[in-house]
Scaffold this active site. Sequence first.
Site, PDB file in Angstrom:
ATOM      1  CD  GLU A  90      -2.860   1.224   2.598  1.00  6.39           C
ATOM      2  OE1 GLU A  90      -3.249   0.135   2.962  1.00  6.39           O
ATOM      3  OE2 GLU A  90      -2.853   2.374   3.132  1.00  6.39           O
ATOM      4  CD  GLU A 120      -3.553   7.131   5.397  1.00  2.70           C
ATOM      5  OE1 GLU A 120      -4.175   6.602   5.782  1.00  2.70           O
ATOM      6  OE2 GLU A 120      -2.067   6.931   5.909  1.00  2.70           O
TER       7      GLU A 120
END
Length: 255
Positions: A138, A143
């Site tokens: 990932e 974020e």
Amino acid sequence: MKFFNWMPVLVLTGVLASCTASKERLVWSEEFSGTTLDETYWNFELGDGCPELCGWGNNEPQHYTKTNHELVDGQLHIKIKKEDSLYTSTRITTENKLDFKYGRVEARAKLPVGKGIWPAIWMLGANHREVGWPACGEIDILEYVGREPHMVFTSLHTPDSHGETINTKKTRIDNIEEGFHVYEAEWTEEKIAFSVDGEVLYTFNPTLKNKETWPFDQPFYLIVNSAIGGKFGGYDIDDSVLPQEFIIDYIRVYQ
């Protein structure tokens, strides 16, 4: 959307290690210039993740819909709302429609704010349904969690981390909530470097590269969403800040 006369399922390959920025070529671009999201490239992931991945793997309470977004003046607006007792948002992916191996991903976006808000632009290995997570790898280009104002998280997940976020950098950027910023991941055979507004924040370059530490030698696809709450977003959700919007101006891939 800009088109390059490709078939609907795309695999973009390239090696940036021997290239300079001046030799980069724009190979795919989503400018959100239409009136509806182009489902030639984008999928909607809907609901609460059940039964396969209830709470989307992080105890998130939101339900994803096909109606919590709109395209306005060449920008994607993801709407984060609470309707009665239900939190709603949007999550889109390019799984099985667009994936690529190596390159520079650039996204220009404006963040939503407030406790419990968790917008992200990220990538998963195209083989994740076969090998599972985190074996697929990932790459978290962006974020942000509203419970930690002014902080940007850039992270990777690998099998050797057992899903824990150990390959990560949290960077304070005081004006990150103000206006649009450009988020990038430059991914080569040797390393992945994360930047905001042209400044490199974190580079991942493990000495030993094998399936445990470096699942990044295969195609990945894109995901854009804004979650609410959960293990990372935080369980203290401030309903008073809702609705919010995660606005994405463009996403571009260079090789």
